[in-house]
Design an enzyme around this catalytic site. Structure first.
Site, PDB file in Angstrom:
ATOM      1  N   PHE A 473       5.205   6.532   1.793  1.00 58.21           N
ATOM      2  CA  PHE A 473       3.998   5.889   1.240  1.00 58.21           C
ATOM      3  C   PHE A 473       3.456   6.621   0.018  1.00 58.21           C
ATOM      4  O   PHE A 473       2.274   6.890  -0.086  1.00 58.21           O
ATOM      5  CB  PHE A 473       2.916   5.746   2.318  1.00 58.21           C
ATOM      6  N   HIS A 474       4.353   6.933  -0.917  1.00 58.79           N
ATOM      7  CA  HIS A 474       3.967   7.627  -2.146  1.00 58.79           C
ATOM      8  C   HIS A 474       4.353   6.826  -3.390  1.00 58.79           C
ATOM      9  O   HIS A 474       4.916   7.376  -4.336  1.00 58.79           O
ATOM     10  CB  HIS A 474       4.642   9.003  -2.228  1.00 58.79           C
ATOM     11  N   PRO A 475       4.054   5.523  -3.479  1.00 65.17           N
ATOM     12  CA  PRO A 475       4.451   4.768  -4.669  1.00 65.17           C
ATOM     13  C   PRO A 475       3.645   5.192  -5.895  1.00 65.17           C
ATOM     14  O   PRO A 475       2.437   5.377  -5.821  1.00 65.17           O
ATOM     15  CB  PRO A 475       4.149   3.314  -4.286  1.00 65.17           C
TER      16      PRO A 475
END
Length: 545
Positions: A473-475
């Site tokens: 969850f690091h876009p």
């Protein structure tokens, strides 16, 4: 129609910081628009409660990607905060800045003012570290960062010992002079409760007369006069409204929603806009491109010794720890699930770590990929070790599907689309096997549950990765900062190329993904952005930008 000096779209990890800093001196009026509602929610404030908000539509955009070819056409689930505090209200709270070289890379890509020495003061300005301040850490900022050691599970020490047995160094502070080594994580928390940017930056500022916060206000379009941004149209409680900005519109809606709003406003790749029935206001082909994200591979073990599973699985365990948390703000419910970990190199000759490790003294074999039902672990003792390559080379993109602001965009992460990334995820899996084979962990492991002993060859481990890896969850990088208007979206002052009065300040501007969790660098970006904006609107500059 209301009028403000600045309109900030998105009250997330960056937007809350900007709203506080731009309204701080009292000279400017600020409107903060947030599509979600209040963060006054028990499951948000209790650290382990993010297992509940993970699939809660009331606080979460709950995006789904398109099928991903290299992951056997699996769809990836992307939770994104839709609430005051944004993703800082629903994340796992690990506080990691990234490697100093990450920011040197940003500078070398043409972004003057974004090298390590340039950004370190903003990391320090944002932070109050509970261990105190020094040359690297802050001691008087709004964001409280907490050491979890007193409540950590004892198995964390076995993990650290395993790292030492593999000749990795012990590192007491991953955000200090150097990042490499194994140790325990710090979290954005204070007093046993989550420290989101809503708590850190908005609570102290929310009663200022010059700051207006509109919740449940979905921005649908940026308004322009020629090339100057003049305001925002938004939808609130079924009504269409608009507000005008005397000075600037600032997008802080995150790596998904900022490029989406630009495209909906006619700013982006011309072919895409025309296909979706959106008039081309300003062609900027980089909007939505260069998408980067971190993937992780988990190895799951049945343990010979007690883990958090026994404490949290039975109803009486939940009750006991729930009461303990309510009375003392202590215990396992006061922590995130990633308690220990590290940053290591998987092979000799690397100048800096290429792998982030996570150790969780709890397991969930029945959970779908990426889901952590934190209060419902396995009914037997278990734990998870994870490896995350820090600097992937795969690049994806996102694109609106239509001119409808309420329709989620297409997300194409393009994970594992380069040979380098395939090799890195395989090396991560091999490293987890090496850790498990150390005397320290062999002593406590009963069996490897996943990938399982049948997976031994490179081909078998890679097949397991394709089937099980998931996003952390690091876009980032969908409105990339850089000097080239043909590829980049904002300049080094975060101004959108070719337009006036419009900036982007959030994870979408990262030139590359940082080596670790992204929340701390997003907060840094917002702190620096606030200074850039205030400097551009200081009296001597005449507010010409």
């Amino acid at each position: 129609m209301s009028e403000y000096d600045f309109i900030i779209v998105g009250a997330g990890s960056a937007g809350c910081v900007l709203a506080n800093r731009l309204s701080e001196n009292g000279k400017f009026s600020v409107l903060l628009l947030e599509a979600g509602g209040s963060d006054l929610n028990f499951w948000i404030w209790m650290p382990i409660g993010y297992g509940k908000t993970f699939y809660r539509r009331s606080v979460n955009w709950m995006y789904l990607t398109e099928p991903i070819p290299a992951l056997n056409d699996r769809v990836s689930y992307w939770p994104r905060g839709k609430v005051m505090g944004g993703s800082s209200s629903i994340n796992a709270m690990v506080y990691i800045r990234g490697q100093q070289q990450d920011f040197e890379d940003w500078r070398e890509m043409g972004n003057l003012g974004w090298g390590w020495d340039d950004v370190l003061p903003y990391f320090r300005k944002a932070e109050t570290n509970d261990r105190g301040g020094d040359d690297f850490r802050g001691d008087s900022g709004p964001l409280h960062v907490a050491t979890m050691d007193r409540d950590l599970h004892p198995l964390c020490q076995d993990f650290i010992k395993a790292g030492l047995e593999l000749q990795f160094r012990y590192n007491p502070d991953f955000n200090g002079a150097r990042q490499d080594g194994v140790g325990t994580y710090q979290n954005t928390a204070k007093g046993g409760m989550r420290m989101s940017t809503a708590r850190a930056y908005i609570r102290p500022a929310r009663n200022r007369a010059n700051l207006r916060i509109e919740k449940r206000a979905l921005a649908t379009r940026i308004l322009f006069e020629g090339k100057r941004a003049t305001g925002v149209r938004y939808r609130q409680n079924g009504q269409e409204k608009q507000a005008s900005a005397r000075r600037e519109v600032i997008l802080s809606a995150g790596a998904v929603n900022s490029p989406q709003l630009l495209q909906l406003s006619g700013i982006g790749p011309a072919d895409l806009l025309r296909k979706c029935g959106v008039g081309v206001h300003h062609m900027l082909s980089g909007v939505g491109r260069n998408l980067q994200d971190h993937l992780t591979v988990d190895h799951i073990y049945r343990a010979k010794v007690p883990t958090l599973n026994e404490q949290l699985y039975p109803w009486y365990g939940k009750l006991r720890h729930g009461i303990r948390y309510l009375l003392t703000r202590r215990g396992p419910l006061s922590l995130g699930v990633n308690q220990a970990g590290g940053f290591v190199a998987t092979r000799p000759g690397l100048e800096r770590p290429n792998m982030q490790l996570f150790f969780s003294p709890v397991s969930y074999t029945k959970a779908p990929p990426g889901k952590r039902p934190l209060m419902n672990p396995d009914p037997f003792p278990g734990f998870v070790i994870s490896a995350q390559p820090t600097r992937p080379t795969s690049r994806g993109h996102l694109a609106i599907r239509s001119a409808d602001p309420s329709e989620p965009p297409e997300i194409h992460p393009n994970y594992l689309s380069t040979e380098f990334d395939l090799q890195e995820i395989l090396e991560g899996s091999r490293l987890l096997r090496s850790l498990a084979a150390t005397p320290a962990l062999r002593r406590v492991i009963d069996a490897e549950i996943a990938p399982g002993p049948q997976a031994q060859s490179d081909a078998e481990l890679l097949a397991d990765c394709r089937q099980r890896v998931g996003t952390v969850f690091h876009p980032v990088s969908t409105c990339r900062m850089g000097p080239d208007p043909d590829q980049d979206v904002v300049d080094n002052r975060l101004r959108v190329h070719g337009l006036v009065g419009l900036r982007v300040a959030d994870a979408s501007i990262f030139p590359t993904v940082t080596s670790g969790n992204t929340n701390a660098p997003v907060i840094m970006v917002a702190e620096k952005a606030a200074d850039l904006i205030l400097a551009d609107h200081a009296p001597q500059s005449g507010g010409a930008h």
